[in-house]
Design an enzyme around this catalytic site. Sequence first.
Site, PDB file in Angstrom:
ATOM      1  N   ARG A  16       0.852  -1.187   0.000  1.00  0.00           N
ATOM      2  CA  ARG A  16       0.000   0.000   0.000  1.00  0.00           C
ATOM      3  C   ARG A  16       0.886   1.234   0.000  1.00  0.00           C
ATOM      4  NH1 ARG A  16      -3.179  -2.991  -1.691  1.00  0.00           N
ATOM      5  NH2 ARG A  16      -4.914  -3.958  -0.580  1.00  0.00           N
ATOM      6  N   HIS A  62       0.589  -0.457 -10.472  1.00  0.00           N
ATOM      7  CA  HIS A  62      -0.156  -1.267  -9.504  1.00  0.00           C
ATOM      8  C   HIS A  62      -0.599  -2.588 -10.136  1.00  0.00           C
ATOM      9  CE1 HIS A  62      -2.869  -1.041  -5.709  1.00  0.00           C
ATOM     10  NE2 HIS A  62      -2.371  -2.240  -5.884  1.00  0.00           N
TER      11      HIS A  62
END
Length: 192
Positions: A105, A153
């Site tokens: 994250r 991502h």
Amino acid sequence: VAPRRRAQPTGGRNGRVLGLAGFGAIGHAIAARARAFGMSVHALRRGAWTDNIEGIQPVASLAELFQQSDHLVLAMPLTAETRGIVNTDVLRHAKPGLHLLNVARGALVDQDALLRALDAGRPAFATLDVTVPEPLPDGHAFYTHPRVRLTPHISWVGPDVRDTLVRRIRENLSRYLNGIPLLDTVDSRRGY
């Protein structure tokens, strides 16, 4: 269009130390692959080390992990305790040549502190699959920084991701219908 930059070398793997900040399912999977490439694996996990896992060297703190690692993967959940955990204090412990990878994250990392640390040469390089926000705003320093590699991502992407997800849903549906505890449930007390 920004000029194409040459990728920074991140060093080899054989004989190097891989640090894992987070030793859940993802950390275990990364460790198995790293060991296959001849890496020594050091790991930090939330809970106490009550068991001895072959080939894994436990560490007591994130600072210690930064001091020992050639490559360090952030694979921990984002909780109130881990938000901004990679900060100026931790980054100052970075081993010379450290390659930091964040596949977890973006908010685990104080990005301003990381930029300052990269400019100072420690860590030597960062690969970021996640940032805050996603995507970064136009003109953000990470886009052109010579010591940063950004990926969109996609560290979770692979040829069998959909099939794995379908198998897990089917398994949990079967467990639910048969009164068996579900796999991969969220523990609200832990925050993940």
